[in-house]
Motif scaffolding. Sequence first.
Motif, PDB file in Angstrom:
ATOM      1  N   CYS A 198      11.553   1.477  -2.156  1.00  0.00           N
ATOM      2  CA  CYS A 198      10.533   0.900  -3.039  1.00  0.00           C
ATOM      3  C   CYS A 198      10.611  -0.622  -2.936  1.00  0.00           C
ATOM      4  O   CYS A 198      11.626  -1.217  -3.299  1.00  0.00           O
ATOM      5  CB  CYS A 198      10.798   1.373  -4.465  1.00  0.00           C
ATOM      6  SG  CYS A 198       9.527   0.854  -5.620  1.00  0.00           S
ATOM      7  N   SER A 199       9.540  -1.211  -2.418  1.00  0.00           N
ATOM      8  CA  SER A 199       9.618  -2.640  -2.106  1.00  0.00           C
ATOM      9  C   SER A 199       8.523  -3.413  -2.827  1.00  0.00           C
ATOM     10  O   SER A 199       7.389  -2.945  -2.936  1.00  0.00           O
ATOM     11  CB  SER A 199       9.507  -2.795  -0.579  1.00  0.00           C
ATOM     12  OG  SER A 199       8.555  -3.753  -0.233  1.00  0.00           O
ATOM     13  N   ARG A 200       8.883  -4.575  -3.337  1.00  0.00           N
ATOM     14  CA  ARG A 200       7.899  -5.434  -4.010  1.00  0.00           C
ATOM     15  C   ARG A 200       6.744  -5.775  -3.072  1.00  0.00           C
ATOM     16  O   ARG A 200       5.586  -5.854  -3.494  1.00  0.00           O
ATOM     17  CB  ARG A 200       8.606  -6.722  -4.463  1.00  0.00           C
ATOM     18  CG  ARG A 200       7.690  -7.791  -4.988  1.00  0.00           C
ATOM     19  CD  ARG A 200       8.468  -9.031  -5.371  1.00  0.00           C
ATOM     20  NE  ARG A 200       9.198  -8.832  -6.599  1.00  0.00           N
ATOM     21  CZ  ARG A 200       8.662  -9.003  -7.816  1.00  0.00           C
ATOM     22  NH1 ARG A 200       7.416  -9.378  -7.946  1.00  0.00           N
ATOM     23  NH2 ARG A 200       9.384  -8.812  -8.889  1.00  0.00           N
ATOM     24  N   HIS A 203       0.801  -1.226   0.000  1.00  0.00           N
ATOM     25  CA  HIS A 203       0.000   0.000   0.000  1.00  0.00           C
ATOM     26  C   HIS A 203       0.833   1.275   0.000  1.00  0.00           C
ATOM     27  O   HIS A 203       0.295   2.361  -0.168  1.00  0.00           O
ATOM     28  CB  HIS A 203      -0.887   0.032   1.250  1.00  0.00           C
ATOM     29  CG  HIS A 203      -0.108   0.249   2.501  1.00  0.00           C
ATOM     30  ND1 HIS A 203       0.612  -0.749   3.112  1.00  0.00           N
ATOM     31  CD2 HIS A 203       0.104   1.366   3.235  1.00  0.00           C
ATOM     32  CE1 HIS A 203       1.219  -0.250   4.169  1.00  0.00           C
ATOM     33  NE2 HIS A 203       0.930   1.029   4.264  1.00  0.00           N
ATOM     34  N   GLU A 204       2.148   1.202   0.172  1.00  0.00           N
ATOM     35  CA  GLU A 204       2.924   2.430   0.354  1.00  0.00           C
ATOM     36  C   GLU A 204       3.072   3.208  -0.953  1.00  0.00           C
ATOM     37  O   GLU A 204       3.000   2.653  -2.050  1.00  0.00           O
ATOM     38  CB  GLU A 204       4.316   2.094   0.904  1.00  0.00           C
ATOM     39  CG  GLU A 204       4.265   1.635   2.353  1.00  0.00           C
ATOM     40  CD  GLU A 204       5.623   1.342   2.946  1.00  0.00           C
ATOM     41  OE1 GLU A 204       5.660   0.952   4.124  1.00  0.00           O
ATOM     42  OE2 GLU A 204       6.650   1.464   2.235  1.00  0.00           O
ATOM     43  N   ILE A 205       3.260   4.515  -0.774  1.00  0.00           N
ATOM     44  CA  ILE A 205       3.476   5.420  -1.910  1.00  0.00           C
ATOM     45  C   ILE A 205       4.877   6.013  -1.756  1.00  0.00           C
ATOM     46  O   ILE A 205       5.213   6.523  -0.678  1.00  0.00           O
ATOM     47  CB  ILE A 205       2.460   6.591  -1.892  1.00  0.00           C
ATOM     48  CG1 ILE A 205       1.012   6.100  -1.751  1.00  0.00           C
ATOM     49  CG2 ILE A 205       2.651   7.516  -3.100  1.00  0.00           C
ATOM     50  CD1 ILE A 205       0.385   5.478  -2.945  1.00  0.00           C
ATOM     51  N   VAL A 206       5.677   5.957  -2.802  1.00  0.00           N
ATOM     52  CA  VAL A 206       6.985   6.620  -2.770  1.00  0.00           C
ATOM     53  C   VAL A 206       6.842   7.972  -3.470  1.00  0.00           C
ATOM     54  O   VAL A 206       6.389   8.043  -4.616  1.00  0.00           O
ATOM     55  CB  VAL A 206       8.073   5.772  -3.482  1.00  0.00           C
ATOM     56  CG1 VAL A 206       9.382   6.556  -3.567  1.00  0.00           C
ATOM     57  CG2 VAL A 206       8.278   4.451  -2.742  1.00  0.00           C
ATOM     58  N   SER A 207       7.216   9.032  -2.747  1.00  0.00           N
ATOM     59  CA  SER A 207       7.176  10.378  -3.305  1.00  0.00           C
ATOM     60  C   SER A 207       8.572  10.998  -3.188  1.00  0.00           C
ATOM     61  O   SER A 207       9.473  10.407  -2.584  1.00  0.00           O
ATOM     62  CB  SER A 207       6.127  11.211  -2.568  1.00  0.00           C
ATOM     63  OG  SER A 207       5.955  12.461  -3.218  1.00  0.00           O
ATOM     64  N   PHE A 208       8.738  12.211  -3.730  1.00  0.00           N
ATOM     65  CA  PHE A 208      10.086  12.774  -3.854  1.00  0.00           C
ATOM     66  C   PHE A 208      10.222  14.137  -3.185  1.00  0.00           C
ATOM     67  O   PHE A 208       9.266  14.919  -3.141  1.00  0.00           O
ATOM     68  CB  PHE A 208      10.443  12.918  -5.343  1.00  0.00           C
ATOM     69  CG  PHE A 208      10.666  11.584  -5.990  1.00  0.00           C
ATOM     70  CD1 PHE A 208      11.911  10.982  -5.965  1.00  0.00           C
ATOM     71  CD2 PHE A 208       9.599  10.903  -6.549  1.00  0.00           C
ATOM     72  CE1 PHE A 208      12.100   9.725  -6.511  1.00  0.00           C
ATOM     73  CE2 PHE A 208       9.782   9.652  -7.108  1.00  0.00           C
ATOM     74  CZ  PHE A 208      11.030   9.056  -7.083  1.00  0.00           C
ATOM     75  N   GLY A 209      11.416  14.406  -2.727  1.00  0.00           N
ATOM     76  CA  GLY A 209      11.748  15.730  -2.212  1.00  0.00           C
ATOM     77  C   GLY A 209      11.384  16.766  -3.280  1.00  0.00           C
ATOM     78  O   GLY A 209      11.684  16.566  -4.453  1.00  0.00           O
ATOM     79  N   GLY A 210      10.727  17.838  -2.869  1.00  0.00           N
ATOM     80  CA  GLY A 210      10.310  18.876  -3.824  1.00  0.00           C
ATOM     81  C   GLY A 210       8.981  18.574  -4.489  1.00  0.00           C
ATOM     82  O   GLY A 210       8.442  19.425  -5.196  1.00  0.00           O
ATOM     83  N   GLY A 211       8.434  17.389  -4.261  1.00  0.00           N
ATOM     84  CA  GLY A 211       7.185  17.012  -4.936  1.00  0.00           C
ATOM     85  C   GLY A 211       5.981  17.741  -4.358  1.00  0.00           C
ATOM     86  O   GLY A 211       5.927  18.040  -3.160  1.00  0.00           O
ATOM     87  N   PHE A 212       5.024  18.035  -5.228  1.00  0.00           N
ATOM     88  CA  PHE A 212       3.765  18.680  -4.794  1.00  0.00           C
ATOM     89  C   PHE A 212       2.618  17.990  -5.517  1.00  0.00           C
ATOM     90  O   PHE A 212       2.584  17.955  -6.736  1.00  0.00           O
ATOM     91  CB  PHE A 212       3.768  20.167  -5.144  1.00  0.00           C
ATOM     92  CG  PHE A 212       2.602  20.927  -4.552  1.00  0.00           C
ATOM     93  CD1 PHE A 212       2.755  21.709  -3.419  1.00  0.00           C
ATOM     94  CD2 PHE A 212       1.334  20.844  -5.122  1.00  0.00           C
ATOM     95  CE1 PHE A 212       1.674  22.405  -2.861  1.00  0.00           C
ATOM     96  CE2 PHE A 212       0.247  21.521  -4.576  1.00  0.00           C
ATOM     97  CZ  PHE A 212       0.424  22.303  -3.442  1.00  0.00           C
ATOM     98  N   HIS A 213       1.669  17.459  -4.742  1.00  0.00           N
ATOM     99  CA  HIS A 213       0.569  16.715  -5.369  1.00  0.00           C
ATOM    100  C   HIS A 213      -0.804  17.164  -4.889  1.00  0.00           C
ATOM    101  O   HIS A 213      -1.805  16.619  -5.350  1.00  0.00           O
ATOM    102  CB  HIS A 213       0.763  15.213  -5.157  1.00  0.00           C
ATOM    103  CG  HIS A 213       2.090  14.737  -5.690  1.00  0.00           C
ATOM    104  ND1 HIS A 213       2.361  14.702  -7.037  1.00  0.00           N
ATOM    105  CD2 HIS A 213       3.231  14.365  -5.056  1.00  0.00           C
ATOM    106  CE1 HIS A 213       3.615  14.300  -7.214  1.00  0.00           C
ATOM    107  NE2 HIS A 213       4.162  14.098  -6.031  1.00  0.00           N
TER     108      HIS A 213
END
Length: 398
Positions: free
Chosen positions: A178-180, A127-137
């Motif tokens: 990021c995990s399978r 269920h996890e979401i990987v996001s990034f430094g500087g990201g805006f959603h």
Amino acid sequence: MTTTKTGREALLAVYAPPEAVFVEGRGAWLFDDEGRGYLDFTSGIAVTSLGHDAPEVRRAIERVLDTGVIHTSNLFRTEPAEALAQELIELAFPGSVFFCNSGAEVGEAAFKFARRWARSAGGAAKHEIVSFGGGFHGRLFGTLAATDRPRYREPFEPLMPGVRWATVGDLASVDAVCSRERTAAVVIEPVQGEGGVRPVDPEFLRGLRRICDEREVALVFDEIQCGLGRTGDLFAHEASGVRPDVLGLAKPLAGGLPMGAVIVAPHIAETIRPGDHGTTFGGGPLVASVARAILAKVSTPEFLAGVRDRERALSEAVDALIASEPRLKGRRGRGLMQGLLVDEAAGPLVAAARDEGLLICSAGPDVLRLLPPLNVPIHELHEGVERLARAFQRVPAP
Ligand SMILES: Cc1ncc(COP(=O)(O)O)c(C=O)c1O
């Protein structure tokens, strides 16, 4: 009952706009209630991509008004949404489309669809979401959790759990989180907007695609700000050759009417069932008809070539300004999404530009962001840069 509040006071103070009240718009110009004209290089934050009072938008609205059907809800079928969905998957990639009403709703829906798919194969832990430094959603509980703005997040915690952070350009940082077994999606803007107008290296996007494929993770591109022609390509990710599993579009989609679209690849679409998600307004005939008119215009090769011509003109003018204005440290961006780097607070310069009759916005503390309409006449690009040059004279160097 009478109210003692001014109109300004009656609005909940989540924004602090300047005094000017805009009452008219034509092309790249906005006019305030005192008749003063401003060159609008914000386009309502990358929304009004054909400028104000675009004939395409006006005609589409008038056609819908003539039918008398501006809303039915999604309990019923209407033609414009179905036609728009077909056109979007024709232009983007085979799949299915969900329509909603804002950028944040795009992100929320994208996370739900990705989780639905990931869990259908990988179980509840995935269920996890990987996001990034500087990201805006966005500013809702899921999208805010994946947005790198601690000041916006902290007062509202706990937000959606399960977001892990990585660094743009650093595949090892993605590999580490990021995990399978646990990750449902990786979400990234191909050009970060609010985070400072930062184009992401196409090679990095290809690396993300590899990791997502290996680990059965959905790759989500948020093109809410950078998509639909803003970079000079219809979709900002095109240049990378990478196809995402989920593509989010919003701001310019319906020419200033609120609309978002989430395009999902077939393997994800087939895990979604009636009831999994919904919205009363999404994809109504009014917004969908306007979006069809916008898409028909911005997707043509001639229009996109015009954006690239304007990019060249703007870049040359800005580079000349950088050469003569030591307070400007550089420029980055793609197409008509350009960030000018300063060594001081951007806010006073944005205000000074407004005093010169030029509307721009910031992107973080020290970046001036230019988002002119995609069809702005080239001489108005030059005029905007001249006004910006004068704005620097108004603000004492720090
Ligand atoms: C890349 C990106 N994603 C999402 C959003 C959120 O969109 P909205 O303000 O329509 O909710 C924004 C808004 O600036 C954005 O730039």
